[in-house]
Design a protein around this motif. Structure first.
Motif, PDB file in Angstrom:
ATOM      1  N   GLN A   1     -17.608  -5.836  -1.214  1.00 22.12           N
ATOM      2  CA  GLN A   1     -16.711  -6.726  -0.486  1.00 22.12           C
ATOM      3  C   GLN A   1     -17.301  -8.125  -0.378  1.00 22.12           C
ATOM      4  O   GLN A   1     -16.618  -9.104  -0.525  1.00 22.12           O
ATOM      5  CB  GLN A   1     -16.437  -6.162   0.905  1.00 22.12           C
ATOM      6  CG  GLN A   1     -15.698  -4.861   0.862  1.00 22.12           C
ATOM      7  CD  GLN A   1     -14.319  -4.956   1.444  1.00 22.12           C
ATOM      8  OE1 GLN A   1     -14.007  -5.891   2.152  1.00 22.12           O
ATOM      9  NE2 GLN A   1     -13.494  -3.993   1.140  1.00 22.12           N
ATOM     10  N   ILE A   2     -18.598  -8.224  -0.127  1.00 24.74           N
ATOM     11  CA  ILE A   2     -19.247  -9.527  -0.010  1.00 24.74           C
ATOM     12  C   ILE A   2     -19.224 -10.258  -1.343  1.00 24.74           C
ATOM     13  O   ILE A   2     -18.947 -11.446  -1.416  1.00 24.74           O
ATOM     14  CB  ILE A   2     -20.693  -9.361   0.502  1.00 24.74           C
ATOM     15  CG1 ILE A   2     -20.683  -8.888   1.944  1.00 24.74           C
ATOM     16  CG2 ILE A   2     -21.481 -10.655   0.363  1.00 24.74           C
ATOM     17  CD1 ILE A   2     -22.025  -8.445   2.465  1.00 24.74           C
TER      18      ILE A   2
ATOM     19  N   ALA B   1     -15.938 -12.076  -2.200  1.00 20.11           N
ATOM     20  CA  ALA B   1     -15.435 -13.036  -1.214  1.00 20.11           C
ATOM     21  C   ALA B   1     -14.816 -14.244  -1.911  1.00 20.11           C
ATOM     22  O   ALA B   1     -15.328 -14.731  -2.905  1.00 20.11           O
ATOM     23  CB  ALA B   1     -16.562 -13.487  -0.297  1.00 20.11           C
TER      24      ALA B   1
END
Length: 69
Positions: free
Chosen positions: A14-15, A18
Protein backbone atom coordinates in the motif's frame (compact mmCIF):
# COMPACT_ATOMS: atom_id res chain seq x y z
CA UNK A 1 2.87 -15.43 12.71
CA UNK A 2 1.63 -15.90 9.13
CA UNK A 3 -1.08 -13.29 9.61
CA UNK A 4 1.46 -10.75 10.87
CA UNK A 5 3.72 -11.35 7.85
CA UNK A 6 0.78 -11.05 5.45
CA UNK A 7 -0.36 -7.83 7.12
CA UNK A 8 3.19 -6.40 6.91
CA UNK A 9 3.40 -7.34 3.22
CA UNK A 10 0.05 -5.66 2.50
CA UNK A 11 1.11 -2.46 4.30
CA UNK A 12 4.35 -2.29 2.30
CA UNK A 13 2.42 -2.79 -0.95
CA UNK A 14 0.00 0.00 0.00
CA UNK A 15 2.83 2.41 0.83
CA UNK A 16 4.67 1.70 -2.43
CA UNK A 17 1.51 2.38 -4.43
CA UNK A 18 0.87 5.78 -2.80
CA UNK A 19 -0.22 8.52 -5.18
CA UNK A 20 1.73 11.75 -5.37
CA UNK A 21 0.14 14.91 -6.77
CA UNK A 22 2.59 17.14 -8.69
CA UNK A 23 1.49 20.75 -9.26
CA UNK A 24 4.02 22.78 -11.23
CA UNK A 25 4.53 25.35 -13.98
CA UNK A 26 6.46 25.35 -17.27
CA UNK A 27 8.03 28.73 -18.05
CA UNK A 28 10.08 30.32 -20.81
CA UNK A 29 13.75 30.39 -19.73
CA UNK A 30 14.27 33.91 -21.12
CA UNK A 31 11.08 35.74 -20.15
CA UNK A 32 9.80 33.67 -17.21
CA UNK A 33 6.31 33.62 -18.73
CA UNK A 34 4.20 30.47 -18.50
CA UNK A 35 4.07 28.30 -21.62
CA UNK A 36 0.54 27.41 -22.72
CA UNK A 37 -0.03 24.03 -24.41
CA UNK A 38 3.25 22.32 -23.45
CA UNK A 39 2.95 18.56 -22.97
CA UNK A 40 4.48 17.27 -19.72
CA UNK A 41 4.86 13.50 -19.39
CA UNK A 42 6.29 10.80 -17.14
CA UNK A 43 6.04 7.19 -18.32
CA UNK A 44 2.36 6.58 -19.18
CA UNK A 45 0.99 9.78 -17.59
CA UNK A 46 0.84 13.16 -19.30
CA UNK A 47 -0.73 16.61 -18.96
CA UNK A 48 -1.07 19.74 -21.09
CA UNK A 49 -0.23 23.08 -19.51
CA UNK A 50 -2.93 25.72 -19.04
CA UNK A 51 -2.83 29.33 -20.22
CA UNK A 52 -0.40 30.29 -17.42
CA UNK A 53 1.83 27.22 -17.96
CA UNK A 54 0.65 25.27 -14.92
CA UNK A 55 -0.16 21.54 -14.86
CA UNK A 56 -1.06 18.76 -12.42
CA UNK A 57 0.04 15.12 -12.58
CA UNK A 58 -0.96 12.19 -10.33
CA UNK A 59 1.99 9.80 -10.05
CA UNK A 60 2.69 6.61 -8.13
CA UNK A 61 5.38 7.33 -5.49
CA UNK A 62 8.98 6.76 -6.55
CA UNK A 63 11.51 8.36 -8.88
CA UNK A 64 10.17 9.98 -12.03
CA UNK A 65 11.59 12.04 -14.86
CA UNK A 66 9.29 14.74 -16.25
CA UNK A 67 9.70 15.69 -19.90
CA UNK A 68 8.15 18.87 -21.32
CA UNK A 69 7.73 19.38 -25.06
Amino acid sequence: MRIALLLAALCIAQISMAQVKIVCKVTDALTGEGLKGAVVSSRAVSAITTADGSFTLQLVGGNHTLIAS
